[in-house]
Design an enzyme around this catalytic site. Structure first.
Site, PDB file in Angstrom:
ATOM      1  N   ASP A   1     -22.756  41.188  32.427  1.00  0.00           N
ATOM      2  CA  ASP A   1     -21.876  42.038  32.966  1.00  0.00           C
ATOM      3  C   ASP A   1     -20.747  41.124  33.632  1.00  0.00           C
ATOM      4  O   ASP A   1     -20.756  39.959  33.890  1.00  0.00           O
ATOM      5  CB  ASP A   1     -22.493  42.656  34.259  1.00  0.00           C
ATOM      6  CG  ASP A   1     -23.304  41.763  35.094  1.00  0.00           C
ATOM      7  OD1 ASP A   1     -23.761  40.699  34.692  1.00  0.00           O
ATOM      8  OD2 ASP A   1     -23.384  41.996  36.241  1.00  0.00           O
TER       9      ASP A   1
ATOM     10  N   LYS B   1     -17.204  34.926  45.274  1.00  0.00           N
ATOM     11  CA  LYS B   1     -18.178  34.284  44.602  1.00  0.00           C
ATOM     12  C   LYS B   1     -17.765  32.751  44.627  1.00  0.00           C
ATOM     13  O   LYS B   1     -16.616  32.476  44.561  1.00  0.00           O
ATOM     14  CB  LYS B   1     -18.270  34.465  43.274  1.00  0.00           C
ATOM     15  CG  LYS B   1     -19.619  34.545  42.378  1.00  0.00           C
ATOM     16  CD  LYS B   1     -19.556  35.211  41.137  1.00  0.00           C
ATOM     17  CE  LYS B   1     -20.613  34.822  40.396  1.00  0.00           C
ATOM     18  NZ  LYS B   1     -20.961  36.055  39.415  1.00  0.00           N
TER      19      LYS B   1
ATOM     20  N   CYS C   1     -16.981  40.053  44.350  1.00  0.00           N
ATOM     21  CA  CYS C   1     -17.227  39.162  43.674  1.00  0.00           C
ATOM     22  C   CYS C   1     -15.990  37.932  43.590  1.00  0.00           C
ATOM     23  O   CYS C   1     -16.155  36.841  43.251  1.00  0.00           O
ATOM     24  CB  CYS C   1     -17.446  39.276  42.206  1.00  0.00           C
ATOM     25  SG  CYS C   1     -19.417  39.357  42.055  1.00  0.00           S
TER      26      CYS C   1
END
Ligand SMILES: Cc1cc2nc3c(=O)[nH]c(=O)nc-3n(C[C@H](O)[C@H](O)[C@H](O)COP(=O)(O)OP(=O)(O)OC[C@H]3O[C@@H](n4cnc5c(N)ncnc54)[C@H](O)[C@@H]3O)c2cc1C
Length: 783
Positions: free
Chosen positions: A626, A418, A415
């Site tokens: 999350d 991202k 992530c």
């Protein structure tokens, strides 16, 4: 993840992070062969250096002084590190069979797995004695022994069976340490007694008489009883039965007698000697494509002692012969030293040394040994800086562009890969999706997943995640990616239904591509199956690097859907998993993270949020999300804005992954951190709070992070207790939700944690206490 641009043509699998393999890894790190990929499979991540183990037991060294960290070493060598135990070999299929993962294919295999104690030959020894080998597990067994000794207030009779150099040295170290610990705890060290028991007539049988005599003197001076020439015939609880001697009463027994080979070798199909050790030729080869070194081998021509000295000495020859095999050159012979130098410590910063019949002793011998051992360890724990891969840069690039490009070269996967929140909202701002009445939640009010009315009782939840490999192990990557993708459904309170996979695998030989893809999909499917989510299709393509993602569909009733905007004043904020994956994975990429930190972070990443979502629901959850790429503050701000409330976060209660503070302190951040930090404008009194050492971690991007949820304050502690009992060990209450104030910034960081503690104490008080408290308060305020 190592940025392997060269197609893989050969896989070398090293089993065991023993004393020889660490040298193999270092040498190939210094001088790699393009297209050759190493994989290290080891039960333990930190290899105890045998020379320093007695010093560690005696208390002269810390854990990291005496252990080689396989994490940075594997990274340096460009090797994949799999923590697992090999249980069998499939020689015909050229595959290594592991306990907890799919088989690992190899072109060339090397085994450096040490030995195990030979407790099996004496009845009762396996049940009642503490084996010293395998040495990697001994530290834990010794800590437990120490705790028992202290619980007995020192009154302990300890015997060590086996009078070789390892046994004698260990007993003296244990004696030194236990006497000190017992005295420190305020008990009488004279209540401790020690004995050395062996079947041979003389202790240290393979050493010169002068060397033996020195140790006999030292043992006597330390009050250690020696029973030699008396084989142990049986071990019973509390006593050793001896041949030709009265039984010896004992409370603790350490077992260091002759080493035995790993039992699974017997069925491996490899050639063995009469005792079951791997029979190798003088080039360390057990089969045409299998090498071996260290305690686990036996030569037909010479019986070598099972000693780390020989395993260390074999390392360079093994590395060279692996290289020669891969490049089609003749192999070198391993010539073990005729007379090794032995420096054996006595536990009290004193040592006795011998070589070629010469014997010396003194504190200076210990300092000499200490110098040699530390120098050896520096070779593995202080590795040369890793060279950045050469980048082809356009001659048209200006200075700023060059800076940006070099940052791109170090970009994180997961992530951390991202696109930043503001970049994304700017890019999507110009898009106008088609308007449909059945889209319940779409881009106009983005949440963890889209909600679509498909006409039944339940709504369809739709979400997609995709990222580059954050770990070198395709099987683990599969697990992390599937888990991460499922989390969006759990965060919305939904039940996963189906998954579509999208995978990119690097160009390469068909067999290699197939092996990586099947390991990756095996990991992912295990997670999906456990979640009851059917893998129904997908798409695979070749590309520059390994990447994986999933589009997940879920189901939920309209009323049960959890939205980010559900925070209510008076709620407590709960975080179910510790944060810190961004900095830890970035540090791992640079070879700066300890293997145990990275593996613990991976264990959290592959822990499902499914059960946590159930527990939160049972405790009246109002909202959840999350925690992923935008970091804790980024995802919290999304909730706060959507709910129109303020929040207070007790910074010291935010759970952190082991090592995250250390890697942050080294200034190692995920490449996404700077974009996340832009959200600091949502935080009050920045001048003060930004100096807190944990502050940067609040912006650390997470891969497969925990759920951030709001439950009624009165349920918070019970909810956390249930989460912890279910295995979310780091879960905690981290903050409070309050009415929206007039302040511009909605997030307050509470540096003392007092407000949260007071609110939780208040919530825990029984109702009648509240009455009493209210009455007392009213009286105290009365005029
Ligand atoms: C108390 C004590 C003190 C000692 N002191 C000395 C000393 O001062 N000098 C000296 O030269 N020797 C010493 N020795 C002997 C020395 O410890 C061993 O000879 C040495 O550790 C053997 O090294 P190795 O490389 O063969 O294997 P090890 O160092 O034992 O390494 C084996 C590795 O393989 C891994 N492994 C094992 N099985 C599997 C599996 N199935 N799958 C995956 N991984 C596996 C283990 O986790 C470990 O990483 C001592 C021994 C003891 C017990």
């Amino acid at each position: 993840m190592n940025g392997v641009s060269q197609p893989i043509v050969k896989d070398v699998v090293l089993v065991g992070a023993g004393h020889s393999h660490v040298t193999v890894l270092r040498r190939f790190g210094m001088d790699p062969i393009p297209g050759v990929r190493f994989t290290l499979i080891s039960r333990e991540l930190h290899t105890p250096y045998s020379g320093m183990l007695p010093g560690l037991i005696a208390g002269h060294y810390g854990f990291d002084d005496a252990h080689i960290d396989t994490g940075p070493l594997a990274r340096f060598a460009g090797a994949r590190l799999y923590q697992d135990e090999v249980v069998a070999l499939d020689l015909a299929g050229r595959r290594v069979i592991c306990r907890d993962r799919p088989p690992v294919p190899y072109d060339l295999l090397s085994l450096n797995i040490g030995s195990t104690p030979n407790t099996g030959s004496v009845p009762g020894a396996s049940e009642h004695a503490i084996p010293v080998k395998p040495i990697d597990g001994f530290l834990g067994r010794f800590e437990a022994l120490k705790a028992r000794v202290l619980a007995r207030k020192g009154r302990t009779r300890l015997a060590l069976v086996g009078a070789g150099a390892g046994g004698v040295e260990l007993l003296l170290s244990v004696e030194h340490r236990l006497r000190r610990e017992v005295t420190r705890a305020g008990f009488d060290a004279a209540a401790l007694s020690f004995a050395l028991v062996s079947d041979v007539a003389e202790i240290l049988p393979s050493f010169p008489a002068a060397f033996r005599a020195r140790f006999q003197r030292i043992l006597a001076a330390r009050g250690i009883a020696v029973f030699s020439g008396v084989p142990v015939t049986r071990v019973e609880p509390g006593r050793l039965l001896l041949d030709g001697h009265a039984p010896v009463e004992v409370d603790e027994i350490l077992w260091t007698t002759q080493a035995a080979p790993a039992q699974w070798l017997a069925k491996s199909g490899l050639p063995l000697d009469a005792r079951g050790f791997l029979a190798v030729d003088d080039t360390l080869r057990a089969a045409v494509d299998v090498f071996a070194a260290g305690d686990t081998i036996a030569f037909a021509t010479r019986d070598l002692p099972k000693s780390g000295v020989y395993a260390v000495r074999a390392g360079p020859v093994l590395a060279d012969n692996i290289r020669r095999t891969l490049t089609g050159r003749p192999l070198r012979r391993f010539r073990p030293q005729g007379e090794a130098l032995y420096l054996v410590s006595t536990g009290d910063r004193y040592a006795v040394g011998t070589r070629n019949g010469l014997v010396v002793e003194g504190a200076w011998v210990w300092r000499w040994k200490d110098w040699i051992d530390r120098r050896f360890m520096r070779r593995f724990n202080e590795l040369p800086a890793m060279a950045a891969p050469p980048a082809a840069v356009s001659p048209a690039a200006d200075q700023q562009a060059l800076k940006d490009i070099s940052a791109i070269a170090m970009r994180c996967g997961g992530c951390g890969a991202k696109v930043g929140a503001s970049v994304l909202s700017r890019a999507l701002g110009a898009i106008e999706p088609a308007v449909r009445s059945d889209v319940v939640v779409g881009l106009d009010a983005p949440d963890d997943a889209a909600l679509v009315d498909v006409g039944g009782d339940r709504l369809s939840l739709q979400t997609v995640d995709y990222f580059r490999a954050i770990v070198d192990d395709p099987y683990t990557l599969g697990k992390i990616a599937a888990n991460h993708s499922l989390s969006d459904v759990y965060a919305m309170g939904g039940e996963p239904q189906t998954a579509l996979a999208i995978a990119t695998v690097p160009y390469g030989l068909e067999a290699k591509v197939e092996a990586d893809l099947s390991a990756m999909m095996a990991g992912a499917n295990e997670v999906l199956r456990e979640a009851g989510c059917a893998l129904v299709g997908g798409h695979t393509s070749e590309g520059a690097e390994l990447a994986l993602g999933f589009a997940i569909n879920g189901l939920i009733t309209r009323a049960a859907a959890l939205r980010k905007g559900g925070l209510r004043p008076g709620d407590a904020l709960i975080l179910t998993k510790p944060i810190g994956t961004g900095t830890l994975l970035a540090a791992d990429m640079r070879g700066k993270a300890k293997a145990r930190w990275v593996m613990a972070a991976i264990a959290h990443m592959i822990q499902s949020n499914g059960q946590a979502a159930d527990i939160l629901r049972r405790h009246g959850v109002h909202a959840a999300t999350d925690v992923t790429g935008f970091g804790l503050i980024g995802h919290l701000v999304e909730m706060v804005r959507a709910s129109n409330v303020d929040v207070t976060v007790a910074i010291d209660r935010v759970p952190l992954l082991d090592g995250a503070r250390e890697t942050m302190a080294l200034g190692i951040f995920s490449s996404m951190q700077p974009q996340n930090v832009r959200l600091r404008r949502a935080v009050r009194e920045l001048d003060t709070v930004a100096r807190h050492p944990r502050y940067p971690l609040l912006f650390d991007p997470q891969t497969s992070g925990g759920l951030l949820a709001a439950v009624p304050l009165g349920e918070a502690e019970r909810c956390v207790a249930a989460l912890r009992a279910a295995g979310y060990a780091g879960a905690d209450v981290i903050g409070l939700v309050s009415e929206r104030s007039g302040a511009l910034e909605p997030v307050t960081l509470d540096l003392t944690g007092e407000r949260l503690a007071a609110a939780l104490a208040q919530a825990a008080r029984p109702p009648q206490d509240d009455l009493k408290h209210g009455l007392a308060f009213a009286l105290s305020k009365a005029p």
